[in-house]
Motif scaffolding. Sequence first.
Motif, mmCIF file in Angstrom:
data_model
loop_
_atom_site.group_PDB
_atom_site.id
_atom_site.type_symbol
_atom_site.label_atom_id
_atom_site.label_comp_id
_atom_site.label_asym_id
_atom_site.label_seq_id
_atom_site.Cartn_x
_atom_site.Cartn_y
_atom_site.Cartn_z
ATOM 1 N N GLN A 165 1.153 -1.102 0.171
ATOM 2 C CA GLN A 165 -0.230 0.114 0.062
ATOM 3 C C GLN A 165 1.313 1.675 0.004
ATOM 4 O OE1 GLN A 165 -3.692 -0.005 2.305
ATOM 5 N NE2 GLN A 165 -1.953 -1.792 3.206
ATOM 6 N N HIS A 166 0.607 2.296 -0.380
ATOM 7 C CA HIS A 166 1.237 3.399 -0.746
ATOM 8 C C HIS A 166 0.789 4.515 0.537
ATOM 9 C CE1 HIS A 166 3.437 6.828 -2.283
ATOM 10 N NE2 HIS A 166 2.404 7.492 -2.411
ATOM 11 N N ARG A 167 1.842 4.565 1.338
ATOM 12 C CA ARG A 167 1.512 5.347 2.160
ATOM 13 C C ARG A 167 2.273 6.749 2.793
ATOM 14 N NH1 ARG A 167 2.131 0.059 3.893
ATOM 15 N NH2 ARG A 167 0.794 -0.623 5.494
ATOM 16 N N SER A 168 2.069 7.655 1.963
ATOM 17 C CA SER A 168 2.945 9.060 1.651
ATOM 18 C C SER A 168 1.452 9.529 2.238
ATOM 19 C CB SER A 168 4.213 9.356 0.769
ATOM 20 O OG SER A 168 3.492 9.223 -0.623
ATOM 21 N N ASP A 169 1.668 11.500 1.842
ATOM 22 C CA ASP A 169 1.138 12.548 1.133
ATOM 23 C C ASP A 169 0.595 12.662 0.097
ATOM 24 O OD1 ASP A 169 0.563 12.346 4.071
ATOM 25 O OD2 ASP A 169 1.835 13.921 4.912
ATOM 26 N N SER A 170 1.450 12.480 0.063
ATOM 27 C CA SER A 170 1.163 12.956 -2.201
ATOM 28 C C SER A 170 1.268 11.376 -2.714
ATOM 29 C CB SER A 170 2.798 12.993 -2.147
ATOM 30 O OG SER A 170 4.029 12.413 -2.339
ATOM 31 N N PRO A 171 0.280 11.530 -3.595
ATOM 32 C CA PRO A 171 -0.094 10.108 -4.575
ATOM 33 C C PRO A 171 1.331 9.422 -5.016
ATOM 34 C CG PRO A 171 -0.949 12.105 -5.591
ATOM 35 C CD PRO A 171 -0.541 12.753 -4.167
ATOM 36 N N PRO A 172 0.964 8.243 -5.021
ATOM 37 C CA PRO A 172 2.423 7.685 -6.065
ATOM 38 C C PRO A 172 2.522 7.820 -7.792
ATOM 39 C CG PRO A 172 0.818 6.341 -5.389
ATOM 40 C CD PRO A 172 -0.076 7.257 -5.176
ATOM 41 N N ALA A 173 3.673 8.223 -8.060
ATOM 42 C CA ALA A 173 3.498 8.509 -9.983
ATOM 43 C C ALA A 173 3.079 7.674 -10.331
ATOM 44 C CB ALA A 173 4.716 9.231 -9.758
ATOM 45 N N PRO A 174 2.479 7.320 -11.752
ATOM 46 C CA PRO A 174 2.050 6.313 -12.635
ATOM 47 C C PRO A 174 4.442 5.662 -13.311
ATOM 48 C CG PRO A 174 0.455 7.506 -12.357
ATOM 49 C CD PRO A 174 1.035 8.341 -12.402
ATOM 50 N N SER A 175 4.166 4.674 -12.856
ATOM 51 C CA SER A 175 6.485 4.396 -13.919
ATOM 52 C C SER A 175 5.455 3.975 -15.375
ATOM 53 C CB SER A 175 6.127 3.683 -12.933
ATOM 54 O OG SER A 175 7.374 3.097 -13.874
#
Length: 312
Positions: A165-175
């Motif tokens: 799961q992603h946990r940071s305040d900013s959304p994950p950048a698509p690769s």
Amino acid sequence: MANAIPATHITLQELVRLQADARALKLPSARPVRSRQSGLRQSRQRGRGMTFSEVRQYQPGDDIRSIDWRVTARRQAPHTKLYEEERERPVLLIADLGPTLFFASAGAYKQVRCAQLTALLAWLALWAGDQVGGLVFNSEKLEVLRPARRQKSVLRLLDQLASQQHRSDSPPAPSASTEHRLDTALAEARRVAHTGSRIFVISDFMDVTGSTTSLLGALARHNSVSAIRILDPLENELPPRGRFAVAGPDGPIWFDASNTAFQRAWREKVASHERQLSDCFRTSGVQAATILTQQEPAAALRILLGPGGRIG
């Protein structure tokens, strides 16, 4: 609940505790089909698979489709094939934790709902005596866990659900290298799945491509496949008015819901995607159900798997 701050991620301990919520549920194949529109339930014959046992002389009430015509011709008397239900079958859970699931306007983030639904189904399968495995993937990683009939296998699956799961305040950048991550997972599932498997694909299905239909169809040809779509209400209908910000990989994206041109473009985009998904599921022969982010997963599954469940 709509005004509450959405839960952004869920821990391994919380996923383990979901086994308490799963105790009141049953896997779909544990009950016979009563109707062609009976939610996610499957017939026993298709669900677990049947193995040949013996041939005996036909008896009144036997299914004529089970008549062994070669033995009947040789012995000049009707004979029926007998089958016994396999004691265990592989259950494969495909869990999408990609960038588009790091979002919610109500309830919990889609990645949280995906992890919860996958965990509930995993516990259900284990208690039914089935082998449990899965594919868990995000924008950077695809983990394959082959089906096994051990609690340790379920715990490994839950650990992947928690860690990816992603946990940071900013959304994950698509690769760019994982642009079509759902198709990659489906192709890998086809390699891993044994004939007669029960397969659940849990995703928001935002990553559907022209290849997704054929990949799902190939899986459904020899397995029983259900798609569980996780949907946030904001994705289907915008608020009637007001300015809103949605977090993106490059910072906040503002939109004015009062703008009629924007509303019209949004509705057209949503309608196009809904048609694409509907065609995909229908053509591939996959059963599909939708769960909203504000729904509690255990309660939603109870409806889908129960006598009154309906798809769509």
